[in-house]
Design a protein around this motif. Structure first.
Motif, PDB file in Angstrom:
ATOM      1  N   ALA A  33      43.764  50.072  27.562  1.00  0.00           N
ATOM      2  CA  ALA A  33      43.057  49.223  28.521  1.00  0.00           C
ATOM      3  C   ALA A  33      42.702  50.005  29.782  1.00  0.00           C
ATOM      4  CB  ALA A  33      43.913  48.020  28.894  1.00  0.00           C
ATOM      5  N   MET A  34      41.579  49.629  30.375  1.00  0.00           N
ATOM      6  CA  MET A  34      41.161  50.167  31.669  1.00  0.00           C
ATOM      7  C   MET A  34      40.849  48.969  32.555  1.00  0.00           C
ATOM      8  SD  MET A  34      38.680  53.319  30.484  1.00  0.00           S
ATOM      9  CE  MET A  34      38.984  54.355  31.916  1.00  0.00           C
ATOM     10  N   GLY A  35      41.106  49.127  33.843  1.00  0.00           N
ATOM     11  CA  GLY A  35      40.893  47.982  34.710  1.00  0.00           C
ATOM     12  C   GLY A  35      40.667  48.362  36.154  1.00  0.00           C
ATOM     13  N   TRP A  36      40.312  47.347  36.920  1.00  0.00           N
ATOM     14  CA  TRP A  36      40.124  47.498  38.358  1.00  0.00           C
ATOM     15  C   TRP A  36      41.042  46.518  39.088  1.00  0.00           C
ATOM     16  CZ3 TRP A  36      37.352  51.279  40.603  1.00  0.00           C
ATOM     17  CH2 TRP A  36      36.431  51.974  39.797  1.00  0.00           C
ATOM     18  N   TYR A  37      41.685  47.010  40.125  1.00  0.00           N
ATOM     19  CA  TYR A  37      42.524  46.210  41.004  1.00  0.00           C
ATOM     20  C   TYR A  37      41.997  46.376  42.419  1.00  0.00           C
ATOM     21  CZ  TYR A  37      45.930  45.922  37.184  1.00  0.00           C
ATOM     22  OH  TYR A  37      46.558  45.687  35.978  1.00  0.00           O
ATOM     23  N   ARG A  38      42.395  45.474  43.295  1.00  0.00           N
ATOM     24  CA  ARG A  38      42.012  45.627  44.694  1.00  0.00           C
ATOM     25  C   ARG A  38      43.147  45.178  45.604  1.00  0.00           C
ATOM     26  NH1 ARG A  38      37.332  40.889  45.132  1.00  0.00           N
ATOM     27  NH2 ARG A  38      38.742  39.073  45.063  1.00  0.00           N
ATOM     28  N   GLN A  39      43.146  45.745  46.794  1.00  0.00           N
ATOM     29  CA  GLN A  39      44.149  45.392  47.785  1.00  0.00           C
ATOM     30  C   GLN A  39      43.491  45.268  49.145  1.00  0.00           C
ATOM     31  OE1 GLN A  39      47.577  47.983  47.929  1.00  0.00           O
ATOM     32  NE2 GLN A  39      48.820  46.394  48.907  1.00  0.00           N
ATOM     33  N   ALA A  40      43.526  44.054  49.675  1.00  0.00           N
ATOM     34  CA  ALA A  40      42.993  43.797  51.009  1.00  0.00           C
ATOM     35  C   ALA A  40      44.119  43.988  52.027  1.00  0.00           C
ATOM     36  CB  ALA A  40      42.446  42.375  51.075  1.00  0.00           C
ATOM     37  N   PRO A  41      43.762  44.233  53.287  1.00  0.00           N
ATOM     38  CA  PRO A  41      44.793  44.435  54.324  1.00  0.00           C
ATOM     39  C   PRO A  41      45.759  43.253  54.387  1.00  0.00           C
ATOM     40  CG  PRO A  41      42.653  45.054  55.159  1.00  0.00           C
ATOM     41  CD  PRO A  41      42.411  44.420  53.819  1.00  0.00           C
ATOM     42  N   GLY A  42      47.049  43.558  54.359  1.00  0.00           N
ATOM     43  CA  GLY A  42      48.064  42.518  54.469  1.00  0.00           C
ATOM     44  C   GLY A  42      48.302  41.722  53.212  1.00  0.00           C
ATOM     45  N   LYS A  43      47.634  42.098  52.115  1.00  0.00           N
ATOM     46  CA  LYS A  43      47.782  41.354  50.865  1.00  0.00           C
ATOM     47  C   LYS A  43      48.293  42.262  49.760  1.00  0.00           C
ATOM     48  CE  LYS A  43      44.266  37.835  51.792  1.00  0.00           C
ATOM     49  NZ  LYS A  43      43.084  37.119  51.237  1.00  0.00           N
ATOM     50  N   GLN A  44      48.801  41.635  48.697  1.00  0.00           N
ATOM     51  CA  GLN A  44      49.268  42.399  47.553  1.00  0.00           C
ATOM     52  C   GLN A  44      48.087  42.858  46.705  1.00  0.00           C
ATOM     53  OE1 GLN A  44      52.160  39.894  45.506  1.00  0.00           O
ATOM     54  NE2 GLN A  44      53.824  40.932  46.578  1.00  0.00           N
ATOM     55  N   ARG A  45      48.311  43.931  45.949  1.00  0.00           N
ATOM     56  CA  ARG A  45      47.296  44.388  45.023  1.00  0.00           C
ATOM     57  C   ARG A  45      47.124  43.339  43.926  1.00  0.00           C
ATOM     58  NH1 ARG A  45      47.438  50.587  43.035  1.00  0.00           N
ATOM     59  NH2 ARG A  45      47.674  50.741  45.300  1.00  0.00           N
ATOM     60  N   GLU A  46      45.867  43.053  43.579  1.00  0.00           N
ATOM     61  CA  GLU A  46      45.589  42.045  42.574  1.00  0.00           C
ATOM     62  C   GLU A  46      44.628  42.574  41.515  1.00  0.00           C
ATOM     63  OE1 GLU A  46      43.575  38.630  44.185  1.00  0.00           O
ATOM     64  OE2 GLU A  46      41.924  39.810  45.001  1.00  0.00           O
ATOM     65  N   LEU A  47      44.759  42.034  40.315  1.00  0.00           N
ATOM     66  CA  LEU A  47      43.862  42.405  39.229  1.00  0.00           C
ATOM     67  C   LEU A  47      42.490  41.787  39.470  1.00  0.00           C
ATOM     68  CD1 LEU A  47      43.358  43.582  36.359  1.00  0.00           C
ATOM     69  CD2 LEU A  47      44.094  41.366  35.474  1.00  0.00           C
ATOM     70  N   VAL A  48      41.452  42.601  39.296  1.00  0.00           N
ATOM     71  CA  VAL A  48      40.079  42.124  39.420  1.00  0.00           C
ATOM     72  C   VAL A  48      39.482  41.905  38.027  1.00  0.00           C
ATOM     73  CG1 VAL A  48      37.770  42.665  40.236  1.00  0.00           C
ATOM     74  CG2 VAL A  48      39.763  43.296  41.621  1.00  0.00           C
ATOM     75  N   ALA A  49      39.565  42.932  37.188  1.00  0.00           N
ATOM     76  CA  ALA A  49      38.994  42.850  35.847  1.00  0.00           C
ATOM     77  C   ALA A  49      39.658  43.896  34.963  1.00  0.00           C
ATOM     78  CB  ALA A  49      37.488  43.073  35.881  1.00  0.00           C
ATOM     79  N   ILE A  50      39.693  43.598  33.663  1.00  0.00           N
ATOM     80  CA  ILE A  50      40.297  44.520  32.719  1.00  0.00           C
ATOM     81  C   ILE A  50      39.485  44.514  31.435  1.00  0.00           C
ATOM     82  CG2 ILE A  50      41.894  42.810  31.738  1.00  0.00           C
ATOM     83  CD1 ILE A  50      44.020  45.071  31.747  1.00  0.00           C
ATOM     84  N   ILE A  51      39.428  45.676  30.765  1.00  0.00           N
ATOM     85  CA  ILE A  51      38.680  45.786  29.524  1.00  0.00           C
ATOM     86  C   ILE A  51      39.531  46.555  28.513  1.00  0.00           C
ATOM     87  CG2 ILE A  51      37.439  47.839  30.382  1.00  0.00           C
ATOM     88  CD1 ILE A  51      35.018  46.864  28.680  1.00  0.00           C
ATOM     89  N   SER A  52      39.622  46.033  27.312  1.00  0.00           N
ATOM     90  CA  SER A  52      40.418  46.689  26.285  1.00  0.00           C
ATOM     91  C   SER A  52      39.622  47.826  25.647  1.00  0.00           C
ATOM     92  CB  SER A  52      40.819  45.676  25.215  1.00  0.00           C
ATOM     93  OG  SER A  52      39.679  45.310  24.447  1.00  0.00           O
ATOM     94  N   SER A  53      40.295  48.573  24.778  1.00  0.00           N
ATOM     95  CA  SER A  53      39.625  49.675  24.104  1.00  0.00           C
ATOM     96  C   SER A  53      38.519  49.183  23.178  1.00  0.00           C
ATOM     97  CB  SER A  53      40.639  50.497  23.310  1.00  0.00           C
ATOM     98  OG  SER A  53      41.333  49.665  22.393  1.00  0.00           O
TER      99      SER A  53
END
Length: 120
Positions: A33-53
């Protein structure tokens, strides 16, 4: 050694679009799997999108319908096309990949992060 390099962030006005890229390189046998996460100031890192093989995708509810994740297996690259951007999308975006290296070890790898800023 395996490395992920992500790019494509920047400053954009609300309603605009950006395309992020993340390329994996090094001693790679296979990528799951490959994916994108994001982290805004003062917030936890969160999953944005994921794609399997195989190409199956999953999105956070906050980005569904606006973001599209895709991958090019021949280039070991994952993309995130972001449209209709909102100020609340402002964050550092990190790519992630689960990779089996050349000696059979499986591990999660992270890109260095790319800043996305959406102005109102």
């Amino acid at each position: 050694q395996v490395q992920l390099v992500d790019s494509g962030g920047g400053l954009v006005q609300a309603g605009g679009s950006l395309r992020l890229s993340c390329a994996a390189s090094g001693s790679i046998f296979s990528i799951n799997a490959m994916g994108w996460y994001r982290q805004a100031p003062g917030k936890q890192r969160e999953l944005v999108a994921i794609i399997s093989s195989s190409g199956s995708t999953n999105y956070a509810s906050s980005v569904k319908g606006r973001f599209t994740i895709s991958r090019d297996n021949a280039k070991n690259t994952v993309y995130l096309q972001m449209s209709s951007l909102k100020p609340e999308d402002t964050a550092i975006y990190y790519c992630n990949a689960r990779i089996r290296n050349g000696v059979g070890v499986v591990a999660d790898y992270w890109g260095q992060g790319t800043q996305v800023t959406v102005s109102s």
